[in-house]
Design a protein around this motif. Sequence first.
Motif, short mmCIF file in Angstrom:
data_model
loop_
_atom_site.label_atom_id
_atom_site.label_comp_id
_atom_site.label_asym_id
_atom_site.label_seq_id
_atom_site.Cartn_x
_atom_site.Cartn_y
_atom_site.Cartn_z
N VAL A 352 7.94 -7.11 -20.35
CA VAL A 352 7.08 -7.40 -19.19
C VAL A 352 6.20 -8.62 -19.47
O VAL A 352 6.06 -9.51 -18.62
CB VAL A 352 6.22 -6.18 -18.83
CG1 VAL A 352 5.15 -6.55 -17.81
CG2 VAL A 352 7.09 -5.06 -18.28
N VAL A 353 5.60 -8.66 -20.66
CA VAL A 353 4.74 -9.79 -21.02
C VAL A 353 5.57 -11.08 -21.05
O VAL A 353 5.14 -12.14 -20.56
CB VAL A 353 4.07 -9.55 -22.38
CG1 VAL A 353 3.27 -10.77 -22.82
CG2 VAL A 353 3.16 -8.33 -22.31
N ALA A 356 6.39 -12.40 -17.58
CA ALA A 356 5.24 -13.08 -16.97
C ALA A 356 5.14 -14.52 -17.47
O ALA A 356 4.92 -15.46 -16.70
CB ALA A 356 3.96 -12.31 -17.28
N ALA A 359 7.98 -16.69 -16.00
CA ALA A 359 7.73 -16.98 -14.59
C ALA A 359 6.71 -18.12 -14.45
O ALA A 359 6.85 -19.00 -13.60
CB ALA A 359 7.25 -15.73 -13.86
N LEU A 360 5.68 -18.11 -15.30
CA LEU A 360 4.68 -19.18 -15.27
C LEU A 360 5.30 -20.52 -15.67
O LEU A 360 4.95 -21.57 -15.12
CB LEU A 360 3.52 -18.84 -16.20
CG LEU A 360 2.56 -17.75 -15.73
CD1 LEU A 360 1.52 -17.44 -16.80
CD2 LEU A 360 1.87 -18.15 -14.43
N ALA A 380 1.49 -19.84 -20.68
CA ALA A 380 2.87 -19.40 -20.48
C ALA A 380 3.59 -19.22 -21.81
O ALA A 380 4.24 -18.18 -22.05
CB ALA A 380 3.61 -20.39 -19.60
N LEU A 383 2.33 -16.17 -23.78
CA LEU A 383 2.85 -14.89 -23.28
C LEU A 383 4.30 -14.67 -23.70
O LEU A 383 4.68 -13.55 -24.07
CB LEU A 383 2.72 -14.84 -21.76
CG LEU A 383 1.30 -14.73 -21.20
CD1 LEU A 383 1.31 -14.78 -19.68
CD2 LEU A 383 0.63 -13.44 -21.67
N CYS A 462 13.80 -4.89 -20.00
CA CYS A 462 12.69 -4.10 -19.49
C CYS A 462 13.19 -2.82 -18.81
O CYS A 462 12.62 -1.74 -18.98
CB CYS A 462 11.87 -4.94 -18.51
SG CYS A 462 10.48 -4.06 -17.79
#
Length: 475
Positions: A352-353, A356, A359-360, A380, A383, A462
């Motif tokens: 999940v991290v 994120a 995506a950034l 980004a 993460l 995930c």
Amino acid sequence: MSTVVSKAPPREAQSTMGTLGLTIVLVTAALTMIDAAIVNVALPSIQATLHTDASVSQFVVSGYVIAYAILLVLGGKLGDRHGRRRLLQIGVLAFTLTSLACGLAPSIEFLIVARALQGASAAFLLPQALSTIQTSLAESAKTRAIGLYGAIGGLSAAAGQLLGGVLVWADIAGLDWRPIFLVNVPLGILALIGAQTHVPDTKAAGGQSMDVGGTVLLGVAVLALLIPLSVGRQAHWALWCRLLIAVAVVAGVALWRYERRLEQQGRTPLIPPSLVRMRPVNRGLLILGGGFLVFSGFSFAVPLALQDGNGMSAVESGLSVAPLAVGAFLGSLRAPKLMAKVGMRTVQVGAVVQIAGLALLIAAARLWWPHIRFYELVVAMFLVGVGNGLFIPPVFRTILSSLPPDQAGAGSGIMSTTQQTSVAVGTAVLGQVFITFASGGDMNLGFVAVTATYLVVGVLICLFGGAALTQKTGD
């Protein structure tokens, strides 16, 4: 009236390796992994000084990875048989000497041969690190040590590119790219001395015969797969490339049948099918392989996109991935504590991290390209690194805890071979994805395509990764 004497609970086995010994083991492992990535940012400089082009200099990278992947399992088995500290020291000595040879290479041909020998040395060194951790540490210390080892795997590609960029930029004593190899020499000497007094010598109980036939078949399968994947683009996927991939498939099937027959006869196969058939092992290897495949392709695409497409220097490109290395290290330190609370679902938390962060990165590429500054990618990349640091240790722990102690070397060799083969495949396949999308001159599109592929694999891990491991380990 009788007296009931209650038995004390069994005491946890004591560690036979201290903090300094663990540090030496982890540093030697880090040297082999960083050297697989450190060359990438130095290739333009190597091409200029040794008067060659990309089609030839590619073998400086692939020669190391191919030799590394072929001999990893054999290195683990030799450690099981002859003593892991002894093989660790032999590997460190050979790695140090071949690093010196690489740093002094007078021609591209000499450098390619030296790099292949360096990869072979690394293959005898690396499996001893994991198997020594598995057999020399108490359970409580083992989890944290495996977390640190996992972090090394996650941050090596990023740290290697950063270190390579800085060393090439610094041009120490006018040596240009050569310090990226010469820096290994003093570190190797210190590790060699320290291993003798601080790393325990362990081996599998009883003598184990060597599986020559399995070693040859594994070598043929891996070599036949990695050669076309490493140079297929330059050869325009000629007929011989496709024939080699077919040979790899045939050799792989022959290897499995040969190893199964050997095990049925009560002999010691190079890759025991009974280990690979264990569900925690095969599912762990699948998740590990998928993660390293996309991470290696991402690591290949990032410096090309940021330097050639976004106008960054080698140092700026290295600084862009530095937060990833920091995040991976911090994530690995947090992983054991998180595993104590949520078990193998730590894999899902890490995914999940990571999603994120990816995506950034995609958002930044679409919004600010081609004027992105390295500091704009800090959050980004951090993460993505944290996610990697949380993802790797639970998978390593699942696989290693399922192995019998006398198979620790073979098991760690299988795991490392899976990792390195995935790195080579990921670089080749996602490299092709990057080039295909960027062929029209739009590096942005190539970068987004590779990052999006990484994100999709993260989503799959995930959704299914943590549950698959938890179901079979009883966590």
